[in-house]
Design a protein around this motif. Sequence first.
Motif, PDB file in Angstrom:
ATOM      1  N   VAL A  35     -13.478  23.060  -0.498  1.00  0.00           N
ATOM      2  CA  VAL A  35     -13.196  21.814  -1.222  1.00  0.00           C
ATOM      3  C   VAL A  35     -14.142  20.719  -0.728  1.00  0.00           C
ATOM      4  O   VAL A  35     -13.744  19.601  -0.406  1.00  0.00           O
ATOM      5  CB  VAL A  35     -11.707  21.398  -1.054  1.00  0.00           C
ATOM      6  N   GLY A  36     -15.430  21.065  -0.641  1.00  0.00           N
ATOM      7  CA  GLY A  36     -16.449  20.106  -0.229  1.00  0.00           C
ATOM      8  C   GLY A  36     -17.036  19.395  -1.440  1.00  0.00           C
ATOM      9  O   GLY A  36     -16.317  19.000  -2.360  1.00  0.00           O
ATOM     10  N   GLY A  37     -18.361  19.212  -1.434  1.00  0.00           N
ATOM     11  CA  GLY A  37     -19.025  18.491  -2.522  1.00  0.00           C
ATOM     12  C   GLY A  37     -18.698  19.091  -3.880  1.00  0.00           C
ATOM     13  O   GLY A  37     -18.228  18.403  -4.793  1.00  0.00           O
ATOM     14  N   LEU A  38     -18.952  20.391  -4.053  1.00  0.00           N
ATOM     15  CA  LEU A  38     -18.655  21.038  -5.338  1.00  0.00           C
ATOM     16  C   LEU A  38     -17.151  21.187  -5.546  1.00  0.00           C
ATOM     17  O   LEU A  38     -16.611  20.914  -6.626  1.00  0.00           O
ATOM     18  CB  LEU A  38     -19.317  22.423  -5.417  1.00  0.00           C
ATOM     19  N   GLY A  39     -16.473  21.642  -4.493  1.00  0.00           N
ATOM     20  CA  GLY A  39     -15.063  22.002  -4.636  1.00  0.00           C
ATOM     21  C   GLY A  39     -14.169  20.823  -4.970  1.00  0.00           C
ATOM     22  O   GLY A  39     -13.219  20.959  -5.751  1.00  0.00           O
ATOM     23  N   HIS A  40     -14.471  19.628  -4.402  1.00  0.00           N
ATOM     24  CA  HIS A  40     -13.565  18.511  -4.680  1.00  0.00           C
ATOM     25  C   HIS A  40     -13.677  18.069  -6.135  1.00  0.00           C
ATOM     26  O   HIS A  40     -12.712  17.571  -6.716  1.00  0.00           O
ATOM     27  CB  HIS A  40     -13.762  17.346  -3.698  1.00  0.00           C
ATOM     28  N   LEU A  41     -14.844  18.317  -6.740  1.00  0.00           N
ATOM     29  CA  LEU A  41     -14.978  18.037  -8.175  1.00  0.00           C
ATOM     30  C   LEU A  41     -14.435  19.203  -8.996  1.00  0.00           C
ATOM     31  O   LEU A  41     -13.816  18.991 -10.052  1.00  0.00           O
ATOM     32  CB  LEU A  41     -16.439  17.741  -8.524  1.00  0.00           C
ATOM     33  N   GLY A  42     -14.614  20.427  -8.498  1.00  0.00           N
ATOM     34  CA  GLY A  42     -14.058  21.593  -9.191  1.00  0.00           C
ATOM     35  C   GLY A  42     -12.552  21.487  -9.345  1.00  0.00           C
ATOM     36  O   GLY A  42     -12.004  21.756 -10.422  1.00  0.00           O
ATOM     37  N   VAL A  43     -11.878  21.093  -8.278  1.00  0.00           N
ATOM     38  CA  VAL A  43     -10.413  20.947  -8.344  1.00  0.00           C
ATOM     39  C   VAL A  43     -10.034  19.880  -9.367  1.00  0.00           C
ATOM     40  O   VAL A  43      -9.117  20.066 -10.182  1.00  0.00           O
ATOM     41  CB  VAL A  43      -9.835  20.616  -6.945  1.00  0.00           C
ATOM     42  N   GLN A  44     -10.773  18.771  -9.390  1.00  0.00           N
ATOM     43  CA  GLN A  44     -10.460  17.701 -10.359  1.00  0.00           C
ATOM     44  C   GLN A  44     -10.683  18.165 -11.792  1.00  0.00           C
ATOM     45  O   GLN A  44      -9.906  17.834 -12.699  1.00  0.00           O
ATOM     46  CB  GLN A  44     -11.322  16.465 -10.083  1.00  0.00           C
ATOM     47  N   ILE A  45     -11.764  18.937 -12.011  1.00  0.00           N
ATOM     48  CA  ILE A  45     -12.049  19.437 -13.362  1.00  0.00           C
ATOM     49  C   ILE A  45     -10.925  20.370 -13.815  1.00  0.00           C
ATOM     50  O   ILE A  45     -10.441  20.286 -14.953  1.00  0.00           O
ATOM     51  CB  ILE A  45     -13.417  20.148 -13.403  1.00  0.00           C
ATOM     52  N   LEU A  46     -10.489  21.243 -12.902  1.00  0.00           N
ATOM     53  CA  LEU A  46      -9.386  22.152 -13.244  1.00  0.00           C
ATOM     54  C   LEU A  46      -8.124  21.364 -13.583  1.00  0.00           C
ATOM     55  O   LEU A  46      -7.432  21.657 -14.560  1.00  0.00           O
ATOM     56  CB  LEU A  46      -9.109  23.096 -12.069  1.00  0.00           C
ATOM     57  N   ALA A  47      -7.826  20.338 -12.745  1.00  0.00           N
ATOM     58  CA  ALA A  47      -6.596  19.568 -12.963  1.00  0.00           C
ATOM     59  C   ALA A  47      -6.663  18.806 -14.280  1.00  0.00           C
ATOM     60  O   ALA A  47      -5.653  18.669 -14.983  1.00  0.00           O
ATOM     61  CB  ALA A  47      -6.373  18.606 -11.794  1.00  0.00           C
ATOM     62  N   ALA A  48      -7.860  18.314 -14.615  1.00  0.00           N
ATOM     63  CA  ALA A  48      -7.990  17.482 -15.815  1.00  0.00           C
ATOM     64  C   ALA A  48      -8.063  18.292 -17.094  1.00  0.00           C
ATOM     65  O   ALA A  48      -7.710  17.774 -18.157  1.00  0.00           O
ATOM     66  CB  ALA A  48      -9.239  16.601 -15.689  1.00  0.00           C
ATOM     67  N   THR A  49      -8.502  19.533 -17.016  1.00  0.00           N
ATOM     68  CA  THR A  49      -8.833  20.235 -18.266  1.00  0.00           C
ATOM     69  C   THR A  49      -8.149  21.581 -18.448  1.00  0.00           C
ATOM     70  O   THR A  49      -8.405  22.255 -19.441  1.00  0.00           O
ATOM     71  CB  THR A  49     -10.365  20.463 -18.384  1.00  0.00           C
TER      72      THR A  49
END
Length: 345
Positions: A177-191
């Motif tokens: 949940v670093g640079g990519l992962g913290h945005l990946g989690v947000q994308i999953l939650a949002a979409t």
Amino acid sequence: MRAVKLSGPGTLTLEDVPIPEPGPGQVRIKVTSAGLCQSDLHVLHMKDWPVRNMTMGHEGAGIIDAVAPDVSGPAVGDPVIVDLIWSCGQCRPYVEGRGNACAVAGSRTAFPTTPGLGPNGAMADYQVVPARQTLPLQGLDPATAAPLGDAGVTPMHAINTVRDRLIAGATVVVIGVGGLGHLGVQILAATTGARIVALDTDPAKVAAAAGHGAHLALPSGADAAARILAETDGYGADVVLDFVGVQPTIDLAAATVAPEGAVRLVGLGGGRFPMSAVGDGTVLPWGVNVQRSYGGTRTDLLQVLALARGGRLRVDTVAYPLDEFQRAFDDLAAGRLSGRAVLIP
Ligand code: NAD
Ligand code: ZN
């Protein structure tokens, strides 16, 4: 102008170089933010990186300050983000929407042209780029937007390749949940409707994951596979996104993906995936779909920008003046960052 150059294996130097002029089809950008990626560290420490004296930085945003006479569209004063992948715009994969697998700018074994990993990148006062490889920021802050170009786009692409699986009732595991992962989690939650289980070895990242939208955050330790299987009634996760790619995380992905599930290997940590034609209980369940995922497309970037404009994707940035690039690289290497480091010229 100043530019952070890869001057030799393991060595970055801030050099004074001429301000570049845009050639045909190009624009010059006054850089406002340049993100640091773990891939920069991989490149920095490769003994045989082929491009000498390259300016680093494959995540860049800025304000256009010069355009070549033949350029129409992008204009002086426009805030823009730079594409991660400079595909040819004409080959069959590009036309089919797979510009990240461009047949002209890349090959079976080489990734397509990527600024800061070939052409001079964004860790400089100015960057010259093809006009067609920019997109308008339209309201997004140029001082924090740069990471959307890779740390946003690359997870978005991996997620888009498994989007049909991420329905309500499904479980997706995010490792790292670093640079990519913290945005990946947000994308999953949002979409998506899937339940998000996030893992990291760093307790601070585990603690932050719920704030990004993870439903469950776990330490990525020895019992992580058992925890994930217990959470999925022993059946496994529909999708595993590995943003680390070292042997322990790849083994974790293989040990927790469900039958007919999907694994996306994004991290470039050097691990190998266990694959065998015959199942003996130690390899993969039947039907698992595995992809090494590289970057993303302009479509993925448009989606990332739209989510960010809608307030549903926020880059956690840690800003460093360009001159203090070494401190930023040291902090990234030591795991001291949360979110993404950006250099501000
Ligand atoms: P980062 O350093 O910001 O984040 C990595 C995270 O993984 C950190 O939070 C770290 O604590 C965590 N981690 C480390 N070891 C772990 C383990 N064993 N289990 C769980 N978590 C662990 O790095 P980043 O910039 O997000 O990049 C992640 C990876 O993705 C790197 O290997 C990078 O090179 C790669 N990458 C690939 C692409 C692509 O197109 N395939 C694009 C960009 C980055
Ligand atoms: Zn990167």
